[in-house]
Design a protein around this motif. Structure first.
Motif, mmCIF file in Angstrom:
data_model
loop_
_atom_site.group_PDB
_atom_site.id
_atom_site.type_symbol
_atom_site.label_atom_id
_atom_site.label_comp_id
_atom_site.label_asym_id
_atom_site.label_seq_id
_atom_site.Cartn_x
_atom_site.Cartn_y
_atom_site.Cartn_z
ATOM 1 N N ASP A 138 42.231 91.092 29.917
ATOM 2 C CA ASP A 138 40.936 91.503 29.423
ATOM 3 C C ASP A 138 40.080 90.717 30.177
ATOM 4 O OD1 ASP A 138 41.214 89.208 28.168
ATOM 5 O OD2 ASP A 138 40.151 89.719 26.296
ATOM 6 N N ARG A 139 40.472 90.063 31.495
ATOM 7 C CA ARG A 139 39.454 89.365 32.380
ATOM 8 C C ARG A 139 39.334 90.321 33.611
ATOM 9 N NH1 ARG A 139 43.005 83.875 31.764
ATOM 10 N NH2 ARG A 139 41.623 83.339 33.453
ATOM 11 N N MET A 140 38.822 91.305 33.730
ATOM 12 C CA MET A 140 38.886 92.182 34.862
ATOM 13 C C MET A 140 37.939 91.594 35.757
ATOM 14 S SD MET A 140 40.027 94.850 36.504
ATOM 15 C CE MET A 140 40.879 95.791 35.365
ATOM 16 N N ALA A 141 36.447 91.332 35.169
ATOM 17 C CA ALA A 141 35.421 90.876 36.083
ATOM 18 C C ALA A 141 35.761 89.525 36.509
ATOM 19 C CB ALA A 141 34.240 90.703 35.074
ATOM 20 N N GLU A 142 36.395 88.873 35.804
ATOM 21 C CA GLU A 142 36.797 87.385 36.648
ATOM 22 C C GLU A 142 37.709 87.582 37.673
ATOM 23 O OE1 GLU A 142 39.136 83.186 35.062
ATOM 24 O OE2 GLU A 142 38.246 84.732 33.746
ATOM 25 N N GLY A 143 38.804 88.312 37.757
ATOM 26 C CA GLY A 143 39.825 88.601 38.681
ATOM 27 C C GLY A 143 39.114 89.304 39.661
ATOM 28 N N ALA A 144 38.364 90.291 39.532
ATOM 29 C CA ALA A 144 37.633 91.097 40.517
ATOM 30 C C ALA A 144 36.775 90.026 41.530
ATOM 31 C CB ALA A 144 36.809 92.206 40.099
ATOM 32 N N ARG A 176 37.169 86.948 41.649
ATOM 33 C CA ARG A 176 37.983 86.075 42.576
ATOM 34 C C ARG A 176 38.586 86.739 43.883
ATOM 35 N NH1 ARG A 176 38.940 80.724 44.131
ATOM 36 N NH2 ARG A 176 41.422 80.676 44.757
ATOM 37 N N MET A 177 39.103 88.053 43.627
ATOM 38 C CA MET A 177 39.645 88.702 44.687
ATOM 39 C C MET A 177 38.524 89.026 45.879
ATOM 40 S SD MET A 177 43.014 89.738 44.812
ATOM 41 C CE MET A 177 42.822 91.367 45.189
ATOM 42 N N GLU A 178 37.354 89.404 45.418
ATOM 43 C CA GLU A 178 36.093 89.372 46.342
ATOM 44 C C GLU A 178 35.742 88.117 47.111
ATOM 45 O OE1 GLU A 178 33.454 91.293 43.593
ATOM 46 O OE2 GLU A 178 33.759 93.392 44.117
ATOM 47 N N ALA A 179 35.969 87.102 46.254
ATOM 48 C CA ALA A 179 35.851 85.526 47.092
ATOM 49 C C ALA A 179 36.738 85.407 48.063
ATOM 50 C CB ALA A 179 35.646 84.775 45.732
ATOM 51 N N LEU A 180 37.803 86.008 47.748
ATOM 52 C CA LEU A 180 38.822 85.743 48.624
ATOM 53 C C LEU A 180 39.030 86.606 49.987
ATOM 54 C CD1 LEU A 180 41.845 85.310 46.254
ATOM 55 C CD2 LEU A 180 41.233 83.581 47.861
ATOM 56 N N GLY A 181 37.718 87.480 50.108
ATOM 57 C CA GLY A 181 37.621 88.387 51.089
ATOM 58 C C GLY A 181 38.235 89.799 51.179
ATOM 59 N N PHE A 182 38.534 90.082 49.848
ATOM 60 C CA PHE A 182 39.196 91.578 49.608
ATOM 61 C C PHE A 182 38.005 92.412 49.194
ATOM 62 C CE2 PHE A 182 42.667 88.976 48.667
ATOM 63 C CZ PHE A 182 43.861 89.591 49.650
ATOM 64 N N GLN A 183 37.878 93.904 49.854
ATOM 65 C CA GLN A 183 36.885 94.662 49.272
ATOM 66 C C GLN A 183 37.628 95.354 48.312
ATOM 67 O OE1 GLN A 183 34.556 98.649 50.739
ATOM 68 N NE2 GLN A 183 36.110 97.796 52.010
ATOM 69 N N GLY A 188 34.004 78.232 50.149
ATOM 70 C CA GLY A 188 34.487 76.980 49.514
ATOM 71 C C GLY A 188 35.953 77.194 48.798
ATOM 72 N N ILE A 189 36.725 77.890 49.485
ATOM 73 C CA ILE A 189 38.200 78.150 48.944
ATOM 74 C C ILE A 189 39.081 77.339 49.725
ATOM 75 C CG2 ILE A 189 40.082 79.805 48.473
ATOM 76 C CD1 ILE A 189 37.836 82.011 47.988
ATOM 77 N N ALA A 201 42.370 82.765 37.426
ATOM 78 C CA ALA A 201 41.926 84.189 37.531
ATOM 79 C C ALA A 201 42.927 85.212 37.773
ATOM 80 C CB ALA A 201 40.584 84.302 38.330
ATOM 81 N N LEU A 202 43.973 84.899 38.613
ATOM 82 C CA LEU A 202 44.842 85.812 39.318
ATOM 83 C C LEU A 202 46.074 85.232 39.008
ATOM 84 C CD1 LEU A 202 43.263 86.712 42.721
ATOM 85 C CD2 LEU A 202 43.298 88.212 40.496
ATOM 86 N N ASN A 203 46.385 83.963 39.139
ATOM 87 C CA ASN A 203 47.743 83.218 38.622
ATOM 88 C C ASN A 203 48.795 83.682 39.816
ATOM 89 O OD1 ASN A 203 49.376 81.518 37.206
ATOM 90 N ND2 ASN A 203 50.197 82.942 35.981
#
Length: 278
Positions: free
Chosen positions: A14-20, A22-29, A252-253, A269-271
């Motif tokens: 139920d942490r979709m916003a947090e996971g998304a 993190r993915m966007e911060a990692l450079g994924f669209q 900052g990653i 967030a992604l584990n």
């Protein structure tokens, strides 16, 4: 038919916003959120021929789909491609593989011309007791044009495709045995240090003993979260490794250099541990 990787599923519960985020911060669209007829929600990071899927619920604290409710945040879904899920299910059962009947579902998708259609899928799943502590299944894309859209495949981090999936196992041979039953005796190749490899087109699934995984990943490893044999790492090919490193630093990653690539440690967030390869 030799296995081909279709996609990997990262459960975010139920942490979709947090996971998304993190993915966007990692450079994924990421694609816009989709809502399955099965009751789950997702975002995709669509690559050239495969993709990463964030799966969970769009409601914080909301109920999860029953078949995914028991899984923690992390990489829990290994998905192969099929052209005919129903025929595959029958063929697997005939070989003694505990496959479930094919299941069809859909989700709405907005099209570039402003109209709406449905992305439709048919899947064949293994009984969850058959292999590792995760989900193994096959996906038949009935509307692939609604997944692999060019505008969704350009990622700021330059990600192109999945190169490697690492499974941590008490006994790699046990997992290899089910792969052989699924894909044939010649499908699994020996690796170094007790590792076993399942080539999947341009990607490979590598099953390694727990001790070997601990030695490789150290503090970058994900939290097992009470899982036994489980997937721990995704390696992705990128267009320009130097540019990927610069993007991660700017955001900052922390990314540790390793032979041929960069490694980002697992975090809540992604584990899952992520490698970016040149």
């Amino acid at each position: 038919m030799p296995p081909v990787l279709d996609h990997l599923v990262l459960d975010v519960c139920d942490r979709m916003a947090e996971g998304a985020a993190r993915m966007e911060a990692l450079g994924f669209q990421l694609t816009p959120m989709g809502k399955h007829s099965l009751g789950s929600a997702n975002h995709l990071a669509v690559l050239a021929e495969d993709y990463l899927e964030l799966l969970g619920t769009d409601v914080p604290g909301g109920a999860l789909r029953p078949d995914i409710a028991s899984y923690p945040v992390g990489l829990n879904g290994l998905v192969f491609r099929t052209e005919d899920a129903a025929t595959l299910s029958a063929a697997l059962v005939s070989r003694g593989v505990p496959a479930l009947p094919a299941q069809e579902f859909h989700r709405p998708v907005d099209l570039p011309d402003g109209t709406r259609d449905e992305a439709r899928f048919r899947t064949t799943r293994l009984d969850r007791a058959a292999a590792m502590d995760g989900r193994i299944y096959w996906c038949e894309h009935l509307t692939p044009q609604h997944v692999w859209r060019r505008e969704w495949q350009a990622h700021p981090n330059g990600a192109l495709s999945v190169a490697r999936v690492l499974v941590s196992a008490r006994d790699p041979e046990r997992q290899a045995a089910i792969f052989r039953r699924m894909f044939g005796e010649a499908a699994v190749a020996p690796g170094e240090g007790g590792r076993l490899l399942l080539p999947c087109g341009p990607a490979a699934v590598e099953v390694a003993p727990h001790a070997a995984v601990r030695a490789e990943l150290g503090g970058a490893a994900p939290d097992p979260a009470e899982r036994g044999d489980h997937m721990v790492l995704i390696a992705l090919r990128v267009r320009d490794l130097a540019a990927t490193g610069a993007l991660l630093r700017a955001r900052g990653i922390a990314a540790a250099a390793r032979p041929g690539g960069l490694r980002v440690a697992a975090e809540p967030a992604l584990n899952v541990t992520l490698d970016f390869l040149g």
